[in-house]
Design a protein around this motif. Structure first.
Motif, short mmCIF file in Angstrom:
data_model
loop_
_atom_site.label_atom_id
_atom_site.label_comp_id
_atom_site.label_asym_id
_atom_site.label_seq_id
_atom_site.Cartn_x
_atom_site.Cartn_y
_atom_site.Cartn_z
N TRP A 74 0.84 -1.20 0.00
CA TRP A 74 0.00 0.00 0.00
C TRP A 74 0.88 1.25 0.00
O TRP A 74 0.61 2.21 -0.72
CB TRP A 74 -0.93 0.01 1.20
CG TRP A 74 -2.04 -0.98 1.14
CD1 TRP A 74 -2.67 -1.47 0.02
CD2 TRP A 74 -2.67 -1.62 2.24
NE1 TRP A 74 -3.64 -2.37 0.38
CE2 TRP A 74 -3.67 -2.48 1.74
CE3 TRP A 74 -2.49 -1.56 3.61
CZ2 TRP A 74 -4.48 -3.25 2.55
CZ3 TRP A 74 -3.30 -2.33 4.43
CH2 TRP A 74 -4.28 -3.17 3.90
N GLN A 75 1.93 1.25 0.81
CA GLN A 75 2.82 2.41 0.85
C GLN A 75 3.53 2.58 -0.49
O GLN A 75 3.73 3.70 -0.95
CB GLN A 75 3.84 2.26 1.98
CG GLN A 75 3.24 2.45 3.35
CD GLN A 75 4.26 2.35 4.46
OE1 GLN A 75 5.45 2.16 4.24
NE2 GLN A 75 3.79 2.49 5.68
N LEU A 76 3.91 1.48 -1.11
CA LEU A 76 4.56 1.54 -2.42
C LEU A 76 3.61 2.14 -3.46
O LEU A 76 4.02 2.99 -4.27
CB LEU A 76 4.98 0.13 -2.83
CG LEU A 76 6.11 -0.02 -3.82
CD1 LEU A 76 7.38 0.65 -3.33
CD2 LEU A 76 6.38 -1.50 -4.07
N HIS A 77 2.34 1.75 -3.43
CA HIS A 77 1.35 2.30 -4.36
C HIS A 77 1.21 3.81 -4.16
O HIS A 77 1.13 4.56 -5.13
CB HIS A 77 -0.02 1.63 -4.18
CG HIS A 77 -0.08 0.25 -4.72
ND1 HIS A 77 -0.48 -0.81 -3.95
CD2 HIS A 77 0.20 -0.26 -5.93
CE1 HIS A 77 -0.44 -1.91 -4.68
NE2 HIS A 77 -0.02 -1.61 -5.87
N ILE A 78 1.17 4.25 -2.93
CA ILE A 78 1.04 5.69 -2.64
C ILE A 78 2.26 6.44 -3.17
O ILE A 78 2.14 7.52 -3.74
CB ILE A 78 0.84 5.92 -1.13
CG1 ILE A 78 -0.56 5.43 -0.72
CG2 ILE A 78 1.01 7.40 -0.77
CD1 ILE A 78 -0.78 5.36 0.78
N THR A 79 3.44 5.87 -2.99
CA THR A 79 4.66 6.49 -3.50
C THR A 79 4.61 6.60 -5.02
O THR A 79 4.95 7.66 -5.59
CB THR A 79 5.90 5.68 -3.06
OG1 THR A 79 5.92 5.61 -1.64
CG2 THR A 79 7.18 6.32 -3.57
N TYR A 80 4.20 5.54 -5.70
CA TYR A 80 4.08 5.57 -7.16
C TYR A 80 3.08 6.64 -7.60
O TYR A 80 3.33 7.38 -8.55
CB TYR A 80 3.66 4.22 -7.72
CG TYR A 80 4.71 3.15 -7.65
CD1 TYR A 80 6.08 3.45 -7.70
CD2 TYR A 80 4.35 1.82 -7.56
CE1 TYR A 80 7.04 2.46 -7.63
CE2 TYR A 80 5.32 0.81 -7.51
CZ TYR A 80 6.66 1.15 -7.55
OH TYR A 80 7.61 0.17 -7.49
N LEU A 81 1.93 6.71 -6.95
CA LEU A 81 0.93 7.71 -7.31
C LEU A 81 1.47 9.12 -7.11
O LEU A 81 1.22 10.00 -7.94
CB LEU A 81 -0.35 7.49 -6.51
CG LEU A 81 -1.16 6.25 -6.86
CD1 LEU A 81 -2.32 6.08 -5.89
CD2 LEU A 81 -1.66 6.34 -8.30
N ALA A 82 2.20 9.35 -6.04
CA ALA A 82 2.78 10.67 -5.78
C ALA A 82 3.79 11.03 -6.88
O ALA A 82 3.83 12.18 -7.34
CB ALA A 82 3.44 10.70 -4.41
N CYS A 83 4.58 10.06 -7.31
CA CYS A 83 5.56 10.31 -8.39
C CYS A 83 4.86 10.63 -9.70
O CYS A 83 5.26 11.55 -10.42
CB CYS A 83 6.49 9.10 -8.56
SG CYS A 83 7.64 8.89 -7.20
N VAL A 84 3.83 9.87 -10.03
CA VAL A 84 3.07 10.12 -11.26
C VAL A 84 2.44 11.51 -11.20
O VAL A 84 2.50 12.27 -12.18
CB VAL A 84 2.00 9.02 -11.49
CG1 VAL A 84 1.02 9.42 -12.57
CG2 VAL A 84 2.68 7.70 -11.82
N PHE A 85 1.86 11.85 -10.08
CA PHE A 85 1.26 13.18 -9.92
C PHE A 85 2.32 14.25 -10.13
O PHE A 85 2.10 15.22 -10.86
CB PHE A 85 0.63 13.31 -8.52
CG PHE A 85 0.06 14.67 -8.27
CD1 PHE A 85 -1.19 15.01 -8.77
CD2 PHE A 85 0.78 15.62 -7.56
CE1 PHE A 85 -1.72 16.26 -8.55
CE2 PHE A 85 0.26 16.88 -7.34
CZ PHE A 85 -0.99 17.21 -7.84
#
Length: 166
Positions: free
Chosen positions: A147-158
Motif C-alpha cells: 500500500w505504501q509503495l502504491h502511494i509512492t508511485y501515485l505521488a511520483c506520477v502526480f
C-alpha cells in the motif's frame, strides 16, 4: 495449527502508525510502523518481532525476534507484481493479493493452509486456520508495504504529470 478458523480484526487511524489487532473485541496485539525507517514492530501472542526492510537491488525484509536478536525469517518481494515469498523458521509461505483492488489477500504455507485477509489500510479482518501470530503479523505487514509503495508511485506520477503545469 487448529481445525477451526480464527477470526481477527484490525483497525488503524487514517494518519496513524499503529494497526491494532482484535479477537472478539479484545485487543490482542499490534503492528507499529516506525516512521521514515521502513520498519515495524509486531506484538502478539507474547511475541515481539521486528520487520526491517533492507534497501538493496532486490527488496527484502528481515524478520527479527526482538528478545533474542536472531533473524527468524525473511520476506522477498516480487518487483514486477505485488507478490512475496516468506521464509520463516524452516517453512515457506507465499503471499499475494487476491483481487485487483488490493482489498483481499492471502498468505499460504506449503500445505496450502491459507490465511485470508480482507480490508484496506484502516480496517479489516483475518480468517485463519493458522494460529502463529508471527504469520498473521507478516501478512498484514506485507500488505502495508505494498500500500505504501502504491502511494509512492501515485505521488511520483502526480509530480511528473501535474507539477510541471503549475
Amino acid at each position: 495449527m487448529m481445525n477451526d478458523m480464527i477470526v481477527l480484526s484490525w483497525k488503524k487511524g487514517l494518519f496513524r502508525c499503529v494497526y491494532q489487532l482484535f479477537a472478539n473485541g479484545n485487543k490482542i496485539g499490534q503492528l507499529k510502523e516506525k516512521r521514515w525507517s521502513q520498519s515495524a514492530i509486531g506484538v502478539s501472542g507474547g511475541k515481539n518481532i521486528l520487520f526491517r526492510v533492507k534497501n538493496s537491488f532486490v527488496q527484502s525484509t528481515d524478520i527479527i525476534d526482538i528478545e533474542s536478536g536472531l533473524t527468524i525469517g525473511r520476506i522477498k518481494y516480487n518487483c514486477w507484481w505485488p507478490k512475496a515469498k516468506v521464509e520463516m523458521e524452516g517453512k515457506t509461505y507465499s503471499w499475494s493479493f487476491t483481487n485487483i483492488w488490493t482489498t483481499k489477500w492471502k498468505i499460504a504455507d506449503e500445505e496450502n493452509n491459507e490465511v485470508k485477509f480482507s480490508g484496506h489500510s484502516v480496517k479489516g479482518q483475518v480468517y485463519s486456520p493458522i494460529t502463529d501470530s508471527k504469520i498473521l503479523l507478516t501478512g498484514l505487514f506485507i500488505a502495508n508495504y505494498y500500500w505504501q509503495l502504491h502511494i509512492t508511485y501515485l505521488a511520483c506520477v502526480f509530480a511528473l504529470f501535474f507539477i510541471p503545469w503549475l
